[in-house]
Design a protein around this motif. Structure first.
Motif, PDB file in Angstrom:
ATOM      1  N   GLU A   1       0.833  -1.210   0.000  1.00  0.00           N
ATOM      2  CA  GLU A   1       0.000   0.000   0.000  1.00  0.00           C
ATOM      3  C   GLU A   1       0.864   1.255   0.000  1.00  0.00           C
ATOM      4  O   GLU A   1       0.538   2.252  -0.644  1.00  0.00           O
ATOM      5  CB  GLU A   1      -0.924   0.004   1.222  1.00  0.00           C
ATOM      6  N   ASP A   2       1.983   1.200   0.717  1.00  0.00           N
ATOM      7  CA  ASP A   2       2.892   2.347   0.745  1.00  0.00           C
ATOM      8  C   ASP A   2       3.508   2.573  -0.640  1.00  0.00           C
ATOM      9  O   ASP A   2       3.616   3.708  -1.106  1.00  0.00           O
ATOM     10  CB  ASP A   2       3.984   2.091   1.791  1.00  0.00           C
ATOM     11  N   LEU A   3       3.872   1.483  -1.303  1.00  0.00           N
ATOM     12  CA  LEU A   3       4.484   1.610  -2.635  1.00  0.00           C
ATOM     13  C   LEU A   3       3.471   2.100  -3.666  1.00  0.00           C
ATOM     14  O   LEU A   3       3.779   2.912  -4.531  1.00  0.00           O
ATOM     15  CB  LEU A   3       5.061   0.259  -3.087  1.00  0.00           C
ATOM     16  N   VAL A   4       2.254   1.572  -3.572  1.00  0.00           N
ATOM     17  CA  VAL A   4       1.230   1.951  -4.546  1.00  0.00           C
ATOM     18  C   VAL A   4       0.652   3.328  -4.215  1.00  0.00           C
ATOM     19  O   VAL A   4       0.228   4.068  -5.105  1.00  0.00           O
ATOM     20  CB  VAL A   4       0.106   0.876  -4.581  1.00  0.00           C
ATOM     21  N   GLY A   5       0.645   3.673  -2.925  1.00  0.00           N
ATOM     22  CA  GLY A   5       0.140   4.974  -2.500  1.00  0.00           C
ATOM     23  C   GLY A   5      -1.367   4.999  -2.318  1.00  0.00           C
ATOM     24  O   GLY A   5      -2.043   5.875  -2.842  1.00  0.00           O
TER      25      GLY A   5
END
Lengths: 359, 176
Positions: free
Chosen positions: A76-80
């Motif tokens: 989720e952090d990578l995808v935003g």
């Protein structure tokens, strides 16, 4: 004399260590993990983020909701993206149930290795209730694959809140009975108190985590120090002890279980009545190039995933930093110089799960 | 009314907390950059995470500085990533602090790149004893030799493993 403990020894699980004894005392310990190694991190590079979820939970199927939680946070952090609020509550609820289920399994093993058969049977039986709840939630008994990038797979079923509360109430009563039958048992106390002292300085130096660290007097819990999702809205205390011995390491998980019951009540109470439980993502979702390190507090301590992405749907590199592997360093440290008879009490107090360390 | 007041207080508290965290990371980064100048390169700074890239010859010096001056006392993990296109292997140490409560949520990724054809790096075992098994694992999974590590030997893989280190990118899983 050199003794080989495991890999199919009832005292070690699927794990081998070589010990040298001089009379009754252990003078040298050499851990040799890897008997259930399955190339977990390499295999992640061949699958996309969603396909990785059922694959990632294999190392600790009893704590599957926590092990996938951390990876989901990283993706989720990578995808935003941000998970909908109701989804955040449900995934925290699943992870707490999963923690209880894991800790009961571990407690059963700890009981049987101290020669206390009742303490094997009671937690093993009580765990069924939690497995039943997780089954209602996810459809699977142990390999839940429930926490996924974007939220959770489905909403809570009809009547779940009431059932969950009833089980938690029952379970809290049982924890008092565990105290009476096991932790207040003079024989158990004699075998664990003052045995395998890991001082605060040594615990910090060895970089241990979870209950092993908190039993040495460091109040470090990822849910408190770096709250993820809704944990900053939940009121709970970090449980720790200062006696640094095997008893403390065996008792801190029980204190944690009490706190988990308290957390579950608040989660059920504060959960929004309606709303989305997941952000709908494409199956082959591409994350932006970059890297991240996200961690959660699992049953065995901080569990972090370092995920590197090159912009393709598959991760470029996945590295899991798990509690069992980090706590393994304390094993030779504590066993060297102790008596051979104390080995099970010390070894299993480290909350060690061999399969997780192998990955 | 009272409810609103509590909510406001909570928001303020959260803002203050965020500010403190930013201040901490800023002071940390400033202190490293002023002391080491061009020897370090800040790759990113996110909430509670920073990544610092250093040259292999400065790794020990900077790790020592982080431990002695900022209280980063243990490594959560040490790992490697293979970059065959650059002919390099990146080694990452995820450093955390148990003794400095301000740095509890903070993780510094200390990173260096070594030559892939002859990967050797200085071990940080004397500074962070917690990296012992992590470095051993990196040795066998990526083939990085850690100078000064007492046991660069097999740990998790089978004893009769005769192939290349499996986490290198040119190692392919059979049938994939």
């Amino acid at each position: 004399m050199t003794l080989s403990v495991g890999p199919q020894h009832p005292g070690s699980g699927h794990f081998r260590f070589t010990i040298k004894v001089d009379g009754d005392y252990i003078v040298f310990v050499d851990p040799d993990p890897g008997y259930v190694h399955r190339g977990h991190e390499k295999m992640c590079e061949y699958r996309n983020h969603f396909q990785n979820i059922p694959h990632l939970e294999r190392p600790v199927i009893h704590d599957s909701c926590n092990i996938t939680y951390s990876y989901s946070l990283a993706v989720e952090d990578l995808v935003g993206i941000t998970v909908p609020r109701r989804g955040q509550f449900i995934r925290a609820l699943a992870s707490e149930l999963s923690r209880l289920s894991y800790t009961l399994y571990w407690l059963a093993i700890y009981g049987i290795f101290l020669g206390h058969s009742t303490m094997f049977m009671w937690p093993a039986a009580d765990r069924e209730l939690l497995i039943d709840l997780l089954e209602r939630l996810s459809g699977a008994r142990v390999t839940n694959a429930f926490n996924i990038p974007g939220g959770v797979r489905n909403d809570i079923p009809y009547n779940f809140k009431e059932k969950c509360l009833a089980q938690v109430n029952y379970f809290e009563k049982r924890l008092k009975e565990y105290d009476n039958i096991f932790y207040n048992n003079p024989l158990v106390r004699q075998r664990t108190e003052g045995v395998g002292i890991l001082t605060k300085e040594d615990a910090i130096k060895l970089g241990v985590t979870g209950s092993v660290l908190r039993a040495s007097g460091v109040p470090f819990d990822v849910r408190k120090v770096e709250p993820y999702d809704v944990y900053n809205e939940i009121d709970f205390d970090v449980q720790y002890m200062k006696t640094c011995d095997s008893f403390a390491r065996a008792y801190v998980p029980v204190l944690d279980m009490r706190e988990s019951c308290h957390i579950i009540r608040q989660l059920l109470d504060k959960m929004p009545e309606s709303g989305d439980v997941r952000e709908k993502l494409q199956f082959n979702i591409k994350s932006s190039p970059g890297e991240t390190y996200k961690r959660v507090e699992s049953g065995r301590g901080a569990l972090g995933y370092h995920v590197v992405s090159d912009g393709s749907p598959k991760p470029y590199r996945v590295k899991a930093s798990v509690g069992s592997f980090r706590n393994l360093l304390a094993l030779p440290f504590l066993l060297t110089g102790s008596k051979l008879g104390d080995m099970p009490a010390i070894y299993w107090s480290l909350n060690y799960w061999p399969v997780e360390a192998d990955r | 009314m009272e409810k609103d007041k509590t909510q406001n207080n909570q928001t303020n508290l959260m803002e203050v907390k965020e500010e403190t965290s930013n201040l901490l990371s800023n002071s940390l980064i400033n202190s490293i950059t002023t002391n080491f100048g061009e020897q370090v390169k800040l790759l990113y700074k996110k909430e509670n995470r920073s990544k610092i890239m250093v040259n292999p010859e400065n790794l020990v010096e900077i790790a020592l500085y982080l431990r002695n001056n900022h209280g980063f006392d243990h490594a959560e993990s040490a790992s490697g990533t293979d970059y065959p296109a650059d002919n390099q292997i990146e080694i990452n140490y995820h450093l955390g602090s148990y003794s400095n409560t301000d740095y509890y949520p903070y993780i510094v990724v200390l990173s260096t790149r070594v030559d892939r054809s002859d990967p050797k790096s200085n071990s940080l075992i004397n500074i962070f004893p917690s990296v012992e098994y992590h470095e051993r694992e990196t040795y066998e999974m990526l083939g990085v030799y850690f100078l000064g590590h007492p046991r660069n030997e097999r740990f998790i893989l089978p004893e009769d493993w005769a192939d290349m280190p499996p986490l290198r990118k040119d190692f392919r899983i059979k049938g994939r």
